[in-house]
Design a protein around this motif. Structure first.
Motif, short mmCIF file in Angstrom:
data_model
loop_
_atom_site.label_atom_id
_atom_site.label_comp_id
_atom_site.label_asym_id
_atom_site.label_seq_id
_atom_site.Cartn_x
_atom_site.Cartn_y
_atom_site.Cartn_z
N SER A 58 -0.90 -3.60 6.69
CA SER A 58 -0.77 -2.55 5.79
C SER A 58 -0.90 -1.26 6.46
O SER A 58 -1.65 -0.97 7.40
N CYS A 97 -6.01 -6.72 -5.10
CA CYS A 97 -4.79 -7.54 -4.78
C CYS A 97 -4.10 -8.20 -5.48
O CYS A 97 -5.09 -9.05 -6.21
N THR A 142 -0.29 -10.63 -6.63
CA THR A 142 1.05 -11.11 -6.12
C THR A 142 2.06 -11.33 -7.55
O THR A 142 1.57 -11.43 -8.54
N PHE A 158 6.19 -10.51 -3.60
CA PHE A 158 5.38 -9.17 -3.33
C PHE A 158 3.90 -9.41 -3.58
O PHE A 158 3.53 -9.79 -4.51
N PHE A 190 1.02 -6.70 -3.82
CA PHE A 190 0.43 -5.43 -4.38
C PHE A 190 -1.06 -5.24 -4.05
O PHE A 190 -1.86 -5.89 -4.07
N VAL A 224 -0.55 2.71 -4.14
CA VAL A 224 -0.28 1.37 -4.24
C VAL A 224 0.74 0.69 -3.05
O VAL A 224 1.65 1.32 -2.68
N GLN A 225 0.25 -0.31 -2.29
CA GLN A 225 0.93 -0.59 -1.07
C GLN A 225 1.55 -1.89 -1.39
O GLN A 225 0.86 -2.85 -2.11
N ILE A 226 2.91 -2.11 -1.23
CA ILE A 226 3.49 -3.37 -1.49
C ILE A 226 4.00 -4.05 -0.28
O ILE A 226 4.78 -3.46 0.51
N ASP A 261 6.51 -6.77 1.00
CA ASP A 261 7.82 -7.73 0.57
C ASP A 261 7.80 -8.68 2.00
O ASP A 261 8.06 -8.42 2.88
N TRP A 275 6.37 -3.46 4.43
CA TRP A 275 5.51 -2.67 3.62
C TRP A 275 6.24 -1.40 2.91
O TRP A 275 7.06 -0.90 3.94
N GLY A 296 4.28 1.68 -3.37
CA GLY A 296 4.90 1.93 -4.79
C GLY A 296 4.21 3.11 -5.79
O GLY A 296 3.81 3.91 -5.12
N PRO A 302 6.42 -4.73 -12.02
CA PRO A 302 6.51 -4.54 -10.43
C PRO A 302 8.03 -4.79 -10.10
O PRO A 302 8.19 -4.59 -9.19
#
Length: 357
Positions: free
Chosen positions: A92, A101, A103, A107, A109, A123-125, A127, A134, A137, A175
């Motif tokens: 990340s 955390c 899912t 994804f 999250f 918010v880090q996502i 994919d 990354w 969000g 999401p």
């Protein structure tokens, strides 16, 4: 406008048939397929493909671990059955401590956590399609650290981990909508003075375990009403130890005596999983549990004081549990393996999630 052979995904087939064929290709080949053409890459990155794979029952689960090391590094790894090593995922961009955390489809999250010692609302996502990428969000309404989070009925829920005075002590997000923003959820003030350490979805409710009594939220209740909140059953609260997982409607926990137990909400009772004691390691320090497509996965962090140990190693097992009613819960061990994680000895599992696509 009629399609020409050159504009189709597969020249000699209509696109509606080509999409059906591509959706059935195993996930491990997707990175190669994205190099066929721009149209193939675009298809592989659409929600349409995930929806179609779901309807065709072609989705594949991926068990992902986030490792907390003694440095600022916090790598993500994938455990693979039948292999003694792991696949690495991108780290990340913002290394947080105490994040939650969850899912949703392909994804992962990562919600909040502290940055340089200060709680954040970031918010880090991740994919996971085509190797993983990354992006950031929509920020939560309030900063959180050690909150609870889970996914239910198309929405992500974040609970606690912030000041009790925050009106957004609980909030939710769609999401899959790129324009979605976090929506605060009304919550009783007397419930807000809690710090969370676990979260599952059971019987249509989000259960968040806290230091002093867990809380249950039922999204099916009328919105804007605090009546959607309540305490978790006392027997469940007393028996939940460590990182739990729900598999086929049963909540499983690993107690400090090395026993795997399952809680059945229908009868409000914990039952020990029988038939696995003799064939599994017994670490009294606890274990991490996960639901891998209907299989209960148990992961033990090896803490043996072996000389010259430089790498973190885990044991992990897949167990198919059958509920035999009055005869109890019986487990059948499908695999038990050891995996080297490629991170320094003394590291620990921060998050364990299962993504599916």
């Amino acid at each position: 406008m009629e399609e020409t052979p050159s504009s189709r995904l597969i020249p000699d087939l209509p696109d509606e048939i080509s999409v059906q064929l591509i959706a059935r290709v195993p996930r491990l080949h997707h990175l190669t397929l994205c190099h066929v053409s721009r149209s193939w890459r675009s298809l592989l990155l659409t929600r349409l493909l995930f929806t179609l794979r779901s309807s065709l029952h072609c989705t594949e689960p991926m068990l992902c671990l986030n490792i907390r090391t003694r440095t600022s590094q916090s790598p993500w790894l994938v455990l693979n059955q039948g292999r003694c090593d792991t696949n690495s995922l991108p780290s990340s961009p913002l290394p947080t401590v105490g994040s939650a955390c969850v899912t949703a489809g392909p994804f992962i999250f990562v919600l909040g956590g502290s940055l340089s010692g200060v709680p954040s609302n970031v918010v880090q996502i991740l994919d996971l399609r085509i190797g993983g990428q990354w992006f950031l969000g929509p920020r939560m309404s309030t900063a959180r650290e050690f909150s609870a989070s889970n996914f239910l009925n198309g929405r992500i829920y974040a609970i606690g981990g912030c000041l009790p005075s925050s009106e957004a002590w609980a909030e939710s997000l769609d999401p899959f909508d790129r324009n979605s923003q976090w929506v605060p959820i009304d919550s009783p003030v007397h419930m807000r003075n809690k710090w969370m350490h676990g979260c599952v979805v059971l019987s249509g409710q989000v259960l968040a375990m806290a230091d002093r009594g867990g809380v249950a939220y039922d999204p099916g209740q009328s919105t804007g009403s605090c009546s959607a909140w309540g305490p978790v059953p006392k027997r469940l609260d007393l028996g939940w130890k460590g990182r739990a997982a729900v598999v086929n409607g049963i909540l499983y926990s690993y107690d400090y005596m090395g026993k795997i137990k399952g809680y059945d909400a229908g009868i409000d009772k914990w039952r020990t999983v029988l038939g696995v004691d003799k064939n599994l390691p017994k670490f009294l320090c606890g274990a991490t549990l996960a639901n891998l497509h209907g299989i209960l996965c148990v992961i033990w962090e090896q803490r043996r004081n072996e000389k010259n140990r430089k790498e973190m190693v885990v044991d992990w097992a897949g167990i198919r549990v059958t509920d035999l009613g009055s005869e109890g819960l019986h487990g059948s061990i499908l695999w038990w393996e050891t995996a080297a994680l490629g991170v320094p000895y003394g590291s620990a599992i921060a998050h364990c999630v299962v993504a599916e696509f």
